[in-house]
Design an enzyme around this catalytic site. Structure first.
Site, PDB file in Angstrom:
ATOM      1  N   HIS A  28       0.931  -1.173   0.116  1.00 52.57           N
ATOM      2  CA  HIS A  28      -0.123  -0.004  -0.073  1.00 52.57           C
ATOM      3  C   HIS A  28       0.878   1.344   0.214  1.00 52.57           C
ATOM      4  O   HIS A  28       0.626   2.101  -0.780  1.00 52.57           O
ATOM      5  CB  HIS A  28      -0.999   0.062   1.320  1.00 52.57           C
ATOM      6  CG  HIS A  28      -1.777   1.132   1.456  1.00 52.57           C
ATOM      7  ND1 HIS A  28      -3.102   1.218   0.886  1.00 52.57           N
ATOM      8  CD2 HIS A  28      -1.239   2.439   1.852  1.00 52.57           C
ATOM      9  CE1 HIS A  28      -3.600   2.469   1.466  1.00 52.57           C
ATOM     10  NE2 HIS A  28      -2.579   3.248   1.833  1.00 52.57           N
ATOM     11  N   GLU A  29       1.909   1.221   0.973  1.00 50.33           N
ATOM     12  CA  GLU A  29       2.742   2.473   0.979  1.00 50.33           C
ATOM     13  C   GLU A  29       3.797   2.522  -0.230  1.00 50.33           C
ATOM     14  O   GLU A  29       3.924   3.506  -0.637  1.00 50.33           O
ATOM     15  CB  GLU A  29       3.617   2.207   2.149  1.00 50.33           C
ATOM     16  CG  GLU A  29       2.695   2.217   3.567  1.00 50.33           C
ATOM     17  CD  GLU A  29       1.964   3.488   3.692  1.00 50.33           C
ATOM     18  OE1 GLU A  29       2.347   4.690   3.165  1.00 50.33           O
ATOM     19  OE2 GLU A  29       1.035   3.681   4.179  1.00 50.33           O
ATOM     20  N   HIS A  32       1.814   4.604  -2.834  1.00 48.45           N
ATOM     21  CA  HIS A  32       2.108   6.110  -2.818  1.00 48.45           C
ATOM     22  C   HIS A  32       3.305   6.443  -2.994  1.00 48.45           C
ATOM     23  O   HIS A  32       3.472   7.474  -3.711  1.00 48.45           O
ATOM     24  CB  HIS A  32       2.021   6.448  -1.191  1.00 48.45           C
ATOM     25  CG  HIS A  32       0.289   6.248  -0.654  1.00 48.45           C
ATOM     26  ND1 HIS A  32      -0.598   6.708  -1.368  1.00 48.45           N
ATOM     27  CD2 HIS A  32       0.053   5.684   0.394  1.00 48.45           C
ATOM     28  CE1 HIS A  32      -1.864   6.265  -0.687  1.00 48.45           C
ATOM     29  NE2 HIS A  32      -1.276   5.661   0.264  1.00 48.45           N
TER      30      HIS A  32
END
Length: 423
Positions: A28-29, A32
Site C-alpha cells: 500500500h505504502e 504512494h
C-alpha cells in the site's frame, strides 16, 4: 511432543501474521511511494516495518530502512503538510550556516549542539524558503538552502525541499493520483493473490468432472466431460452459475422438487437433459462435481473477477454495517491475526487467500472519506475542486490530526473487545 507440536504451529502462525500484514501494508505504502516519485515529489523516507532501524541505506534522495517491528511500513513524502509546521513561531531552534549564510541544518538545540541558537519569528518553507530568527544580533532573515536537513534527533534527519518537489506544490490530479495509488495497489495485490491461488489449486469449470453414483444426475444420464451450457434456459458462464441456478429454481418453487432442464455440450453436440434435484442439508443437489483447470489463461482472469466481485460484496457489507449499526462485526488487528491463525491451521493457500481478502479490505477501508485516511484526503481534494482553491493546509492538517486521534481510540476499543473475546 504436543508442546513442541503446538509451538511449531504458533511459530508458523506468527510468521503468517507478520507476512500478511507486512505485504499488505508495505505494498500500500509502495503505491504512494512509486507514484510520488514519478510525479517529481521528494520522498525522504521509505520504511519496511516500524520502530528502531535495523538496516538503512540512501538512494535517489530517499532513505530506505528495515525496522524492528515487521508489521507494515510507511512512506514520508515532502510537503504532505506544510514544512513550516516543523517550526512554530516562538520556538527555540538551532541552525548551521554555509559560507553564503544559508541555513543548511536545523533542529532542536539539544540535537544540534554545534549550531547557532535563536527563536523563530517568521518562517516560509513553501514558497520563499526563508526563516526570520531572533538571534543575539537581532532578528535576521536567512535563506534556507534546498535540501537543508531537519534533525529529528541526533542521528536522523529529513530534507527541506522547494515547492516544486513538495506534495502541496503539485497540481490536483497528481496529488489525487498519489493518494489513490495506495488503495489501487491493494486491489491489484488482491487480484494477483487470488490468481496465484487459482493457478495452484485450480478453478471450477462448467464441465462436469464427476457424477456421484446413485444421484439424480446419474439417473438422468449426465456424464463426466459434459459441459453445462444452460439451466432452465439461462446461459451458464461459471460453476457458480450452475449452483445458483439449481438453488434459485428450488427456492422459487418454494421447495418443490421440479425437474430442471439442462443443455449440455457432449462431444461437441448439444444435448438436453431433464434432472430432478434431491434435498440434502436444506438445499437442492443433483450430484455432480466440477472439473478443475489450472490454465493461467482462465485462472488469472478469474482471480481479478473474484477481486471485483468481492469488492462489490464488501461495499454492500459496509453499507449494511452502517445502516443496521452492526459495528460488532468489525475486527481490529488482534481479530485479523486470529483469523489468519485459524486459516494457517487449514493450509498455506488459505493464508494466501486471506491475505488477498485483507488487502482488498485495506484498500476499501482507506477510501472511506474519514479524516486521516486516503479517502479523507481525497475528500479535501474534491472540496478544493469545487471551491476552485485549496483548503488552508494548517486547517486540513488539524482535521486529519483529530481524525487520526479518533481512529486510534476506535482501534483501541475494537482491540480490547477482540482480546476479551479471545480470552
Amino acid at each position: 511432543m504436543p508442546i513442541i507440536s503446538n509451538l511449531e504451529f504458533y511459530v508458523r502462525a506468527a510468521i503468517a501474521i507478520i507476512c500478511v500484514f507486512l505485504v499488505c501494508v508495505t505494498l500500500h505504502e509502495f503505491g504512494h511511494f512509486y507514484v510520488a516519485k514519478k510525479s517529481g515529489i521528494a520522498v525522504p523516507v521509505f520504511s519496511i516495518g516500524f520502530g528502531p532501524k535495523l538496516v538503512k541505506w540512501n538512494r535517489g534522495g530517499t532513505e530506505y530502512s528495515i525496522r524492528l517491528l515487521p508489521l507494515g511500513g510507511f512512506v514520508q513524502m515532502a510537503g504532505e503538510a506544510p514544512q513550516e509546521t516543523w517550526f512554530p513561531i516562538g520556538q527555540r531552534v538551532a541552525y548551521e550556516l554555509d559560507d553564503e549564510l544559508r541555513i543548511i541544518r536545523l533542529g532542536d538545540p539539544k540535537d544540534l549542539k554545534q549550531g547557532y541558537v535563536g527563536t523563530v519569528r517568521r518562517v516560509d518553507l513553501t514558497n520563499a524558503m526563508e526563516m526570520a530568527i531572533d538571534t543575539a544580533q537581532g532578528v535576521r532573515t536567512f535563506q534556507v538552502k534546498p535540501y537543508a536537513r531537519v534533525m529529528l534527533n541526533k542521528r536522523s534527519s529529513i530534507p527541506l525541499v522547494e515547492r516544486h518537489e513538495q506534495m502541496l506544490g503539485k497540481p490536483l490530479w497528481k496529488r489525487a493520483a498519489v493518494i489513490l495509488a495506495g488503495p489501487v495497489m491493494n486491489f491489484l495485490l488482491a487480484g494477483v493473490l487470488f490468481s496465484i491461488v487459482n493457478v495452484c489449486i485450480g478453478i471450477a469449470t462448467t464441465t462436469i468432472g464427476q457424477v456421484e453414483p446413485g444421484t439424480p444426475a446419474q439417473a438422468a444420464g449426465l456424464r463426466a466431460g459434459d459441459q453445462i451450457v444452460e439451466v432452465n434456459h439461462h446461459s451458464i458462464h461459471s460453476w457458480d452459475d450452475v449452483a445458483s441456478s439449481i438453488q434459485s429454481s428450488y427456492a422459487a418453487d418454494h421447495g418443490k422438487l421440479k425437474p430442471l432442464e439442462l443443455v449440455v455440450s457432449r462431444a461437441g453436440q448439444p444435448e438436453t437433459v431433464q434432472v430432478t434435484p434431491k434435498v440434502e442439508n436444506g438445499g437442492a443437489i443433483i450430484g455432480i462435481e466440477s472439473a478443475v483447470t489450472h490454465n493461467p489463461l482462465r485462472a488469472v482472469p478469474a482471480g481479478f473477477v473474484q477481486m471485483a466481485r468481492d469488492t462489490v460484496l464488501t461495499v454492500q457489507a459496509y453499507g449494511q454495517l452502517i445502516s443496521h449499526h452492526q459495528f460488532s462485526a468489525l475486527s481490529g488487528p488482534v481479530g485479523i491475526a486470529d483469523v489468519i491463525t485459524q486459516q494457517a491451521k487449514v493450509g498455506f493457500w488459505n493464508v494466501v487467500m486471506i491475505a488477498g481478502v485483507l488487502s482488498l479490505n485495506l484498500g476499501l477501508f482507506n477510501l472511506i472519506p474519514i479524516p486521516a485516511l486516503d479517502g479523507g484526503r481525497l475528500l479535501f481534494m474534491i472540496i478544493e475542486l469545487v471551491r476552485g482553491r485549496k483548503v488552508d493546509p494548517q486547517k486540513e492538517g488539524f482535521v486529519h490530526f483529530v481524525g487520526f486521534a479518533i481512529l486510534m481510540l476506535f482501534a483501541v476499543a475494537i482491540t480490547y473487545r477482540d482480546v476479551t473475546h479471545l480470552f
